[in-house]
Design a protein around this motif. Sequence first.
Motif, short mmCIF file in Angstrom:
data_model
loop_
_atom_site.label_atom_id
_atom_site.label_comp_id
_atom_site.label_asym_id
_atom_site.label_seq_id
_atom_site.Cartn_x
_atom_site.Cartn_y
_atom_site.Cartn_z
N CYS A 67 1.03 -1.27 -0.08
CA CYS A 67 0.01 -0.03 0.32
C CYS A 67 0.70 1.39 0.03
CB CYS A 67 -0.76 -0.08 1.37
SG CYS A 67 -1.89 1.38 1.37
N ASP A 68 0.70 2.36 -0.87
CA ASP A 68 1.68 3.29 -1.02
C ASP A 68 1.24 4.42 -0.01
OD1 ASP A 68 2.94 2.59 -3.22
OD2 ASP A 68 1.28 3.13 -4.34
N ASN A 71 2.34 1.92 3.49
CA ASN A 71 3.14 0.80 3.40
C ASN A 71 3.10 -0.80 4.10
OD1 ASN A 71 5.32 1.77 1.87
ND2 ASN A 71 6.67 2.58 3.49
N CYS A 72 1.65 -0.97 4.08
CA CYS A 72 1.50 -2.35 4.66
C CYS A 72 1.84 -3.22 3.32
CB CYS A 72 0.19 -2.36 5.21
SG CYS A 72 -1.20 -2.42 4.01
N ALA A 73 2.23 -4.58 3.79
CA ALA A 73 2.60 -5.41 2.79
C ALA A 73 2.36 -6.94 3.27
CB ALA A 73 3.89 -5.24 2.14
N HIS A 88 0.21 2.78 -8.43
CA HIS A 88 -0.32 3.48 -7.26
C HIS A 88 -1.58 2.44 -6.70
CE1 HIS A 88 -0.95 6.39 -4.33
NE2 HIS A 88 -2.37 6.90 -4.78
N ASP A 89 -1.35 2.05 -5.47
CA ASP A 89 -2.06 1.17 -4.80
C ASP A 89 -2.46 1.39 -3.41
OD1 ASP A 89 -2.24 -1.20 -6.85
OD2 ASP A 89 -0.23 -1.15 -6.59
N LEU A 90 -3.70 1.20 -3.13
CA LEU A 90 -4.03 1.75 -1.56
C LEU A 90 -4.90 0.30 -1.09
CD1 LEU A 90 -5.57 5.20 -1.86
CD2 LEU A 90 -3.41 4.52 -1.31
N PRO A 104 -3.24 9.49 1.50
CA PRO A 104 -2.36 9.14 2.33
C PRO A 104 -1.33 8.66 1.43
CG PRO A 104 -4.03 7.68 2.35
CD PRO A 104 -4.64 8.76 1.42
N HIS A 105 0.03 9.11 1.48
CA HIS A 105 1.02 8.59 0.81
C HIS A 105 2.53 8.74 1.45
CE1 HIS A 105 3.14 7.55 -3.05
NE2 HIS A 105 4.00 8.72 -2.84
N VAL A 106 2.98 7.51 1.84
CA VAL A 106 4.22 7.36 2.47
C VAL A 106 5.37 6.84 1.75
CG1 VAL A 106 3.22 7.46 4.68
CG2 VAL A 106 3.71 5.33 3.38
N ASN A 107 5.12 6.28 0.60
CA ASN A 107 6.07 5.72 -0.30
C ASN A 107 6.88 6.68 -1.29
OD1 ASN A 107 7.49 4.17 -1.96
ND2 ASN A 107 5.70 2.74 -2.81
N LYS A 108 7.77 7.17 -0.82
CA LYS A 108 8.47 7.92 -1.48
C LYS A 108 9.25 7.72 -2.74
CE LYS A 108 7.75 11.02 1.57
NZ LYS A 108 6.25 11.76 1.50
#
Length: 172
Positions: A67-68, A71-73, A88-90, A104-108
């Motif tokens: 998840c972008d 960051n859960c995987a 881009h996935d949520l 929300p976006h934490v994947n830089k």
Amino acid sequence: LKLQFLYLIAFSHYHRTLSTMPTQAEMDAKRAEIEKMVAAARAKQEEEEKQKQELKKKFGTHHGITCDGCNCAPVVGFRYKCLNCKNHDLCEACHEKFKAGTLPHVNKLNNISMNIENHEFTVVAELGTGFKPMNKEVVEKKEKKIKPNDTCPLCPSGKKYKKCCGDPAKAK
């Protein structure tokens, strides 16, 4: 005089009810209209049920997808993929935040537009990429085994199966 007045009132009421009663053709037309509306409602209900079943097939664990937003995987549940972005996935929780008006976006490493209007998400489940559905399809039940003391279902004799068609001596 009173009797004439009552007669006039009764006659006028009777005449009004006769003129307002629908004809058989009008009733048939109304019935056809109602049947058409019921058929349309049933078709819509069946389509909605079909869409729900299709959506259920996309609920599962999406291995190899991160998840972008948080960051859960792997992404567990529904995976929302942006139709406008290349990658881009949520997850469900981040998609709810998106619907509330924040992206929300934490994947830089994944540069995307932070403008909410630039994103449109859809539920996806790509088979062959590590997706495992959580809901198992209903497996058809096996036929019920015929027990020896059951009434014979193969013939109309009414005897027990073991003494009728289930008897190995009679089968020969």
